[in-house]
Design a protein around this motif. Structure first.
Motif, PDB file in Angstrom:
ATOM      1  N   GLY A 184       1.319   2.758   2.002  1.00  0.00           N
ATOM      2  CA  GLY A 184      -0.020   3.212   1.599  1.00  0.00           C
ATOM      3  C   GLY A 184      -1.110   2.815   2.569  1.00  0.00           C
ATOM      4  O   GLY A 184      -2.271   3.190   2.378  1.00  0.00           O
ATOM      5  N   SER A 256      -4.606  11.785  -0.242  1.00  0.00           N
ATOM      6  CA  SER A 256      -3.356  11.564  -0.970  1.00  0.00           C
ATOM      7  C   SER A 256      -3.262  12.631  -2.051  1.00  0.00           C
ATOM      8  O   SER A 256      -4.265  12.928  -2.703  1.00  0.00           O
ATOM      9  CB  SER A 256      -3.362  10.197  -1.659  1.00  0.00           C
ATOM     10  OG  SER A 256      -3.206   9.174  -0.726  1.00  0.00           O
ATOM     11  N   ASP A 300      -7.025   5.337   4.391  1.00  0.00           N
ATOM     12  CA  ASP A 300      -5.679   5.540   3.851  1.00  0.00           C
ATOM     13  C   ASP A 300      -5.488   4.748   2.553  1.00  0.00           C
ATOM     14  O   ASP A 300      -5.130   5.308   1.504  1.00  0.00           O
ATOM     15  CB  ASP A 300      -4.664   5.085   4.922  1.00  0.00           C
ATOM     16  CG  ASP A 300      -3.232   5.344   4.530  1.00  0.00           C
ATOM     17  OD1 ASP A 300      -3.003   6.033   3.515  1.00  0.00           O
ATOM     18  OD2 ASP A 300      -2.322   4.850   5.230  1.00  0.00           O
TER      19      ASP A 300
HETATM   20 MG    MG Z   1      -2.963   6.236   1.482  1.00  0.00          MG
END
Ligand code: MG
Ligand code: ADP
Length: 346
Positions: A184, A256, A300
């Motif tokens: 992640g 995402s 991110d």
């Molecule tokens: Mg991410």
């Protein structure tokens, strides 16, 4: 006495032609030089479990050389922080023992802990036991819905608070059976590092790097124009259909979505972004989350957290951490942090 004509028609037109010729030469030279600068080179490769594209133009260096240097850096990070290899594998097998780490690893782990704290644990890089259970790790490809009891048991190991870094930053240990997964945050980190690499070779290089939807800007297009980035329509079959456009001169943007990796059982979609509070795929009506941040690593990680948090109150505090979120809900309605709209026009 003959009056001398101060203006000699012949010499003045020669002068004019000379000026024009010089002007033409300089325009052509300028065009030639800038044209040379504006040449973008694009290269795509499969790394970090996704397609990575580098589009770059150098100021004093060949774009091919710059792109290759960027890919080398991304490969290095993939080897070091990818799942089931490098330090992640070593830590996950360490059974609570102290493991020595270098400064770079300390920085990445501390950044991950910081996002985990700032999001009240919505981002949690110790979800690996849960991810394995559902089959979203890279080894165990059998995707399935685990039993409630299995999830409950695995959840006992999950908390970023189980990651302890020694005060000098040279060691780390995982408590209570914790296991980590940096998916992640590592892609964004790789983008940041690859851009730094390019800039260290050619400071004025421009372009962007896209690692599976985590995009970092190297520099504005042709030095002064924004890159136009489409935010993918989360329910379109075609990857080209866009729900909105963002204009970026610098910084980073990450998306995402629940459409990236998922499986379906009895018409229910189970995707790869988990709510650390429940151990189930996050399920609060968000189907796509996008975050703009100066750093691709943080864009991110906050984008993953935004997917879990939703918007009420959810991501409303994000601007405090330099993050601006754009969420798409199941009914395709959207939420934007105040300030995000700045990026929706040139
Ligand atoms: Mg991410
Ligand atoms: P992608 O670009 O694949 O959507 P993300 O940046 O959204 O990647 O991260 C999703 C990955 O991170 C998952 O595949 C999983 O390995 C891990 N992950 C899932 N849920 C979380 C979470 N709540 N916090 C941190 N990492 C997560």
């Amino acid at each position: 006495m003959r009056q001398r004509n101060p203006r000699n028609p012949l010499s003045s037109s020669t002068f004019l032609y000379t000026i024009l010729a010089l002007l033409a030469i300089s325009i052509l030279t300028w065009l030639f030089i800038t044209n040379d600068k504006q040449e973008y080179y694009t290269k795509t490769d499969y790394l970090l479990g996704t397609y990575v594209t580098v589009r770059v133009s150098g100021d004093k260096t060949s774009p091919v050389l710059l792109a290759n240097a960027a890919f080398k850096e991304i490969e290095r990070i993939d080897e070091k922080y990818g799942n089931n290899k490098g330090i992640v594998e070593e830590l996950n097998a360490s059974k609570g023992k102290w493991i020595e780490i270098d400064q770079e690893t300390a920085f990445l782990l501390k950044s991950a802990i910081e996002v985990s704290k700032n999001t009240g644990g919505a981002f949690d890089f110790t979800l690996y036991p849960i991810i394995k259970l559902w089959g979203f790790d890279d080894i165990n490809n059998e995707k399935r819905v685990p039993k409630k009891t299995e999830i409950g048991k695995a959840l006992l190991k999950v908390s970023y608070e189980n990651v302890e870094i020694s005060p000098d930053g040279n060691k780390v240990r995982l408590l209570n059976g914790a296991q980590i997964d940096l998916s992640g945050i590592a892609k964004g980190y790789a983008v940041d590092m690859a851009i730094m690499k390019i800039k260290s070779i050619d400071e004025k290089a421009t372009g962007f790097i896209d690692a599976g939807g985590d995009i970092g800007i190297i520099g504005p297009k042709y030095g002064n124009r924004p890159w136009v980035i489409g935010i993918r329509h989360p329910r379109s079959e075609s990857a080209d259909k866009v729900i909105d456009y963002v204009y970026m001169y610098d910084g980073s943007i990450a998306t995402s979505g629940d459409y990236e990796r998922f499986f379906e059982v009895d018409g229910i979609r189970y995707h790869h972004i988990f709510d650390p509070a429940t151990g189930y795929p996050a399920n609060n009506g968000v189907i796509s989350s996008t975050v703009i941040h100066k750093s691709a690593m943080l864009a991110d990680a906050y984008a993953t957290a935004a997917f879990v948090l939703g918007d009420s109150p959810g991501v409303t505090f994000f601007p405090r951490y330099g993050a601006l979120a754009f969420l798409v809900r199941e009914d395709l309605s959207t939420f934007k942090n105040k300030g995000f709209e700045v990026y929706l026009s040139k």
